[in-house]
Design an enzyme around this catalytic site. Structure first.
Site, short mmCIF file in Angstrom:
data_model
loop_
_atom_site.label_atom_id
_atom_site.label_comp_id
_atom_site.label_asym_id
_atom_site.label_seq_id
_atom_site.Cartn_x
_atom_site.Cartn_y
_atom_site.Cartn_z
N GLY A 96 0.82 -1.20 0.00
CA GLY A 96 0.00 0.00 0.00
C GLY A 96 0.85 1.25 0.00
N GLY A 101 0.39 5.82 1.00
CA GLY A 101 -0.44 6.92 1.44
C GLY A 101 0.34 8.20 1.36
N GLY A 155 3.95 7.71 2.50
CA GLY A 155 4.85 6.98 1.62
C GLY A 155 4.40 5.54 1.49
N VAL A 213 4.20 1.33 1.91
CA VAL A 213 4.23 0.38 3.02
C VAL A 213 4.57 -0.99 2.46
CG1 VAL A 213 2.96 -0.63 4.94
CG2 VAL A 213 2.47 1.71 4.24
N LYS A 268 6.60 1.04 7.18
CA LYS A 268 6.07 2.27 6.60
C LYS A 268 7.23 3.22 6.36
CE LYS A 268 2.55 5.74 7.83
NZ LYS A 268 1.60 6.08 8.92
N ASP A 320 -7.54 12.34 11.80
CA ASP A 320 -7.67 11.79 10.45
C ASP A 320 -8.28 10.39 10.49
OD1 ASP A 320 -7.52 11.99 7.71
OD2 ASP A 320 -5.46 11.28 7.57
#
Length: 850
Positions: free
Chosen positions: A549, A551, A554, A556, A570, A667
């Site tokens: 993944g 985000g 950065g 993962v 991460k 968030d």
């Protein structure tokens, strides 16, 4: 009396003789001697479909000839003959004329509708038959053979594509087959939305509203429609035919007991696929699905990625045409080249392989070229900006497609789709090759460039002297290791558990936000610090196959420690919107938090400009990959969804009320809730969280960060932060879990309502249960569903003081006997067209409210 009875019988016989013969509901065919009228119907041989006259609810007597499913209550109309010309003088009659056309006559015997001229000579034995496929076929000689077809309803679809129907263009027959929405649920006349093939270049299908493109399937590359890379199913066969005579899309169902239909929904402005489950239609696939599905979201030479925030980026070698507009989240202007092409042989190509192909209707296709010939053809054309293989169906590229126009409507996927070669100046290619973000990291390449590449790096200076001296010592040890024979390093990983250096509070120089409470007595965090060499081994040198993944922080990567424990790494990228202070913030916050519903931080790594967090691995990834995925969300039954809602609530309660520090997440959203092996939810991503000390409950920031669609109004507009900000986000998330739908600004376009506004409308009307995700079918706990919706509406109220504390939320959710107050209108700007995956990092004066 006897004479009267004989007269009555004679009268009835005369009426019967004067009335045309009408078939019973068991027949599927009419011919020149028969017709249907009133409530009479044709039923296909297998009892699948029925054809007859119907009048939609609220149609004020307007009558139409249509086809619907014979055994499904509704009815569900799949075809309408006279959608533009209803019968207003009831009853209507359908019959086969002597000229070989099907005609609808009204009570005055006027022709309301007639089929197109037959394509074959009609004989006296001609028939019109309703088939089990849903096709109404006129056979020139009554044989029903393919060669006898003179007209068929499949050539003239309305808003629905059934299995076996074609969507596209038959050049030889001069037929164009589109599907167009109804004007409204009570009016089957042609509406605003049409799904159709736009011919030219590679085959590509578009959802349009009038002349405005809304969504496109992406070009066909011989294997897939590149905008729908996951369009594969064990129950369906999808087919695109591309030939000089005709180009079309169709699909087939392998299991004849399954019912499915593809519909243009004018109310939602979407293309939807429905399947029948437990006697009810379930909408398990629809487009546009997310913000990146909307046509040309990021403008020319830009691409969209829902895993990034903001979602729009420029292709390599390009920069925003208007940086000011780009910073205001207006991406329509797209991107321009950073360096002009030379067109004298000094250009080259940069390959991208996880992209939806650019719109190809204006591209040029050469079927006989090899890829090398395609490259040379592009280089010889100064207007050529990119090329790709035209067909990859055989596992390797053949043919050539060249773009000499702006590259539009690209988006990035987590899987490889097809190689696209972007033409760039040679200097740009050399610069990209030298950029660490475009190459796998190597220890020898990790030079000290943080001061030039990561804004705000000076924030690390305070309190880092001790750490830096340790860093120098560790570098020497690394150099010593590098001099060992290769096998020497295989006997053990250089892992050491050490104390994290004391980190001083970091203050944002613009907003004044503190990223740690300075009154906290606990300045030092005990946390394992991993060497970079360990991370490289764990992730296989950040191999693409280990990437799970990405985000705003950065990418993962998954990996496994020496002891066998699976982890997620991460990695802070240099171009990340989050920076050093967010990294330090997350390290310090998560290290102090321990709860079943919070993700567990195992350690971190800081090596020159490399910064990484090592978490426990979540086998089921994030919640959004389930609830917003047409296939996966069926795996989440109601009880599991309720447990996830309750788990998130308990995690927030701990952050707000039970931990040693009051934490505001800021968030909370579906992508920041991870699911472990047992589907237990864990709140993650504390990069922009705030820590309150003592009795502090509210703060103000001029730097509004978070995700649109989840932010509370007072935070988005005025920068006011409190625990009630998270409560609002939780309410939005609960509604998304219940409905399986994102909180969009146009959830119900005709009413200008987003999800919150729609939920409020249904609540007032006592129809809240209609919010429930159709994928759940009829399997749910009615009172729990209503309780969750009521709690969610309480959480999203406009006034923060009216929103409950998370401890109250947990009580209301967990207790069957809890008395819940009545909610008030949500704090939403109903007309604002926002998306729940759009993130914000703006001054409060320009922030938008959901």
């Amino acid at each position: 009396m006897r004479a009267r009875m004989l007269s009555l019988r004679l009268l009835l016989l005369l009426i019967a003789a004067a009335t045309p013969f009408t078939p019973s509901t068991s027949t599927d065919t009419i011919d020149r001697a028969t017709s249907i009228t009133g409530n009479q119907t044709l039923v296909s041989a297998g009892g699948v479909y029925a054809l007859g006259f119907f009048s939609p609810s609220g149609a004020d007597g307007r009558t139409y000839l249509g086809i619907w499913y014979a055994t499904i209550p509704g009815p569900t109309i799949v075809w309408v003959a006279n959608r533009q010309n209803p019968v207003v003088s009831y009853p209507g009659v359908l019959q086969l004329s002597s000229g070989g056309r099907l005609v609808i006559l009204d009570r005055q015997n006027d022709t309301v509708w007639s089929s197109a001229a037959p394509t074959r000579n009609i004989t006296t034995r001609a028939t019109a038959q309703l088939l089990d496929s849903g096709n109404f076929v006129l056979s020139s000689d009554g044989s029903g053979s393919d060669k006898s077809v003179a007209w068929q309803s499949f050539d003239y679809p309305t808003d629905t594509l059934l299995p076996g129907m074609k969507l596209g263009v038959d050049i030889k027959a001069g037929i164009t087959r589109n599907i167009t929405s109804w004007s409204s649920p009570t009016d089957p006349s042609s509406g605003d939305y049409t799904f159709k093939l736009i011919a030219g270049g590679l085959p590509q299908f578009f959802l349009v509203r009038g002349t405005t493109k809304i969504y496109t399937s992406g070009p066909w590359n011989g294997d897939i429609l590149t905008g729908v890379p996951y369009l594969r199913s064990k129950d369906f066969t999808f087919k695109v035919v591309y030939s000089p005579d005709e180009t079309y899309y169709s699909y087939f169902i392998r299991d004849p007991s399954l019912f499915s239909r593809l519909v243009v929904d004018g109310t939602a402005g979407q293309l939807k696929r429905f399947s029948l489950n437990n006697g009810a239609w379930s909408n398990f696939w629809y487009y546009p699905t997310d913000q990146c599905d909307f046509y040309a979201k990021c403008g020319p030479f830009g691409y969209c990625d829902t895993d990034q925030s903001p979602p729009c980026s420029c292709l390599p070698g390009f920069a925003p045409r208007s940086p000011q507009q780009w910073s205001l989240r207006d991406w329509s202007g797209g991107c321009v080249r950073s360096t002009n092409l030379s067109c004298d042989g000094g250009d080259g190509f940069w390959v991208v392989n996880r992209m939806k192909l650019p719109q190809a209707t204006d591209a040029t296709v050469y079927a006989g070229m090899t890829l090398d010939q395609c490259r040379q053809a592009c280089l010889s054309n100064c207007s050529c900006g990119a090329y790709a293989a035209a067909n990859v169906s055989g596992g390797f590229g053949v043919g050539c497609v060249i773009w000499a126009v702006d590259l539009l409507d690209m988006r990035q996927y987590p899987i490889i789709v097809q190689d696209v070669y972007i033409r760039l100046a040679q200097s740009e290619i050399e610069a990209l090759n030298a950029t660490p973000n475009h190459r796998r990291p190597h220890k020898s390449m990790l030079i000290i460039v943080a001061a030039a590449t990561i804004p705000g790096v000076l924030l690390l200076a305070v309190g880092c002297c001790c750490f830096w001296m340790k860093k120098v010592r560790r570098k020497r040890q690394s150099d010593d290791m590098a001099s060992l024979p290769p096998s020497a390093g295989d006997h053990g990983l250089p892992y050491r558990v050490r104390s994290q250096p004391s980190l001083s509070p970091v203050r944002d120089q613009q907003s004044g936000d503190l990223y740690e409470d300075t009154r906290s007595a606990e300045k030092d965090v005990e946390l394992p610090l991993f060497d970079l060499e360990v991370i490289l081994v764990v992730t296989d040198n950040f191999a693409e196959h280990n990437k799970i993944g990405a985000g705003g922080f950065g990418p993962v990567y998954k990996g496994k420690l020496e002891d066998g424990q699976q982890v997620a790494v991460k990695r802070l990228c240099q171009g990340s919107m989050q920076g050093v202070k967010e990294f330090m913030n997350e390290v310090k916050l998560i290290a102090k938090l321990q709860h079943r519903n919070l993700v567990r931080l195992l350690g971190c790594c800081i090596d020159d400009d490399e910064r990484m967090l090592v978490y426990e691995y979540m086998h089921n990834q994030s919640l959004d990959t389930f609830i917003f995925d047409e296939g996966k969300r069926r795996l989440l039954g109601w009880q599991k969804r309720f447990e996830i809602i309750l788990g998130i609530a308990r995690g927030l309660q701990y952050l707000h009320e039970d931990s040693r520090f009051r934490i505001i997440h800021r968030d909370l959203k579906a992508s920041n809730v991870l699911l472990d092996r047992n589907m237990i939810p864990k709140i993650s991503d504390f990069g922009i969280a705030r820590m309150f000390g003592g009795d502090q409950t509210t703060a103000y920031t001029g730097n509004v960060v978070g995700t649109y669609g989840y932010m509370s109004p007072e935070y988005a507009l005025h920068g006011i932060i409190s625990i009630k900000s998270d409560v609002f986000s939780f309410g939005v998330l609960v509604l998304e879990i219940v409905t399986g739908t994102r909180n969009r600004g146009s959830f119900v376009p005709e009413l200008d309502l987003n999800l919150l506004g729609y939920a409020w409308m249904l609540w007032k009307e006592g129809r809240s249960v209609e919010l429930l995700d159709e994928a759940l079918g009829g399997s749910f706990h009615h009172s729990k569903v209503l309780r969750c919706i009521q709690v969610a509406l309480l959480c999203v109220e406009a006034q923060p003081k009216n929103r409950p504390l998370m401890s109250s939320v947990v009580t209301m959710l967990a207790s069957e006997n809890a008395v819940l107050p009545e909610p008030n209108e949500p704090g939403v700007n109903i007309g604002r067209n926002t998306s729940d995956t759009d993130s914000s990092q703006t001054r409060s004066g320009t922030a938008e409210t959901v």
